[in-house]
Design a protein around this motif. Structure first.
Motif: not given
Length: 362
Positions: A232-239
């Motif tokens: 929430e209020g952030s992000a998600v990064t897939f590496l």
């Protein structure tokens, strides 16, 4: 058991698939530290380990608790950059408390994932970190004592170590895998755009899924640990990682942006060779004298006259054997002034068979 990342209300534009040189270096270091976890990469680990200078190998052992059993959060950047230098610059901007808490999370701070305070500001956590480090041996105890006493100096030491790894082996490795990782990230991004996040997540790993119900949306990672995080209020990064299989890492620590590192489909890091090329190489190394020459050429570059003197044969004989090895693509030739130096291309030989490589490096 599973790790759950709540993405309720998070726009898909804030879910990104992108390669990271720092994350891939972390995966490569883990592979070197625990090669038994990665039998598919045996040739790469054998070649790379054999080429490491003793001083660098010793420093890697000193700091390997950051990537040995699992992975320190500092090695999973939430905002990947184009270059390793840029990502190391981002690390330099992290405050000492967060950096040290993350660096020590694996073996010296078992309450880290619960949001425990950094050992730099909490005396109880400091004593616990030192006790846990001492249980792992004097070398790790000394390193942790140094990190707690001088965070800026130890951070600079870690950066130099990673930069030296880049110069020694990782820059070449990254040049070979980054296009593959970028292509996989583009594929996942396009899949998410065309068919939705659930398809992209499932394509990244069968151990991941997207759950949606009246309570919201969640990315669920099937692991033998229990954890929860909110984007929430952030992000998600897939590496994506070429070194990761069979591992699937999820960063879900309180106060950190969620990051997931997933392995892409396996591919030989050296690239595929034609049947004719393999035939030429096998024939080239089958001769007893050429095999003995390979032993010398695996240890360093040599001139024709040096090899002739070492094996008590004539220079023309050496030249004929070197011509066969060169035609098979097994040696690298470089002119230095009036001398021509020859050296075994161990990355090519490794793909022929690690048993042969080990025999010439033994």
């Amino acid at each position: 058991m599973s790790v759950t990342i709540d993405i309720t209300g998070l726009p898909h534009e804030r879910i990104t698939f992108c390669p990271s040189p720092l994350a891939e270096l972390g995966s490569a270091l883990h592979t070197l530290a625990v090669p038994a976890h990665h039998p598919r990469l045996h040739a790469w680990t054998t070649t790379t380990t054999a080429a490491l200078k003793p001083e660098l190998a010793d420093r890697l052992i000193e700091a390997d608790f950051m990537w040995n059993n699992t992975r320190s959060d500092i090695l999973l950047p939430p905002q990947p950059r184009e270059t390793l230098a840029e990502e190391l610059d981002d690390l330099d901007r992290m405050d000492d408390e967060k950096f040290v808490g993350s660096a020590l999370e694996i073996s010296c701070n078992s309450h880290y994932a619960d949001g425990a305070p950094s050992p730099l500001v909490d005396e109880r956590m400091r004593r616990r970190a030192l006790d846990l480090a001492a249980a792992r041996g004097p070398r790790q105890a000394s390193f942790v004592e140094r990190m707690l006493a001088d965070p800026p100096g130890t951070r600079a030491w870690i950066r130099r170590l990673l930069e030296d790894c880049d110069e020694a082996f990782f820059a070449d490795t990254w040049s070979r895998v980054r296009l593959q990782l970028a292509a996989d990230a583009r594929h996942k991004t396009e899949l998410m755009r065309r068919k939705g996040l659930a398809e992209a997540v499932a394509d990244a790993s069968p151990a991941m899924s997207l759950e949606e119900d009246e309570q919201g949306s969640r990315i669920v990672i099937d692991k033998l640990v229990q954890g929860r995080a909110s984007a929430e209020g952030s992000a998600v990064t897939f590496l994506p990682t070429a070194f990761g299989w069979p591992h699937l890492f999820a960063l879900y620590t309180p106060g950190w942006q969620p990051v997931i590192q997933y392995p892409i489909p396996a591919r030989d890091l050296g690239g595929a060779a034609s049947v004719e090329a393999v035939k030429l190489r096998l024939e080239a190394v089958a001769h007893p004298m050429r095999m003995r020459l390979c032993r010398s050429l695996a240890r360093g570059s040599s001139t024709t006259s040096e090899l002739a003197d070492a094996y008590n044969i004539t220079a023309p004989e050496v030249s004929r054997h070197l011509a066969v090895l060169k035609k098979a693509g097994l040696i690298i030739t470089q002119r230095r002034g009036r001398y021509v130096h020859h050296q075994l291309d161990v990355s090519v030989v490794a793909r022929l068979g690690s048993d042969f490589l080990e025999s010439v490096l033994r």
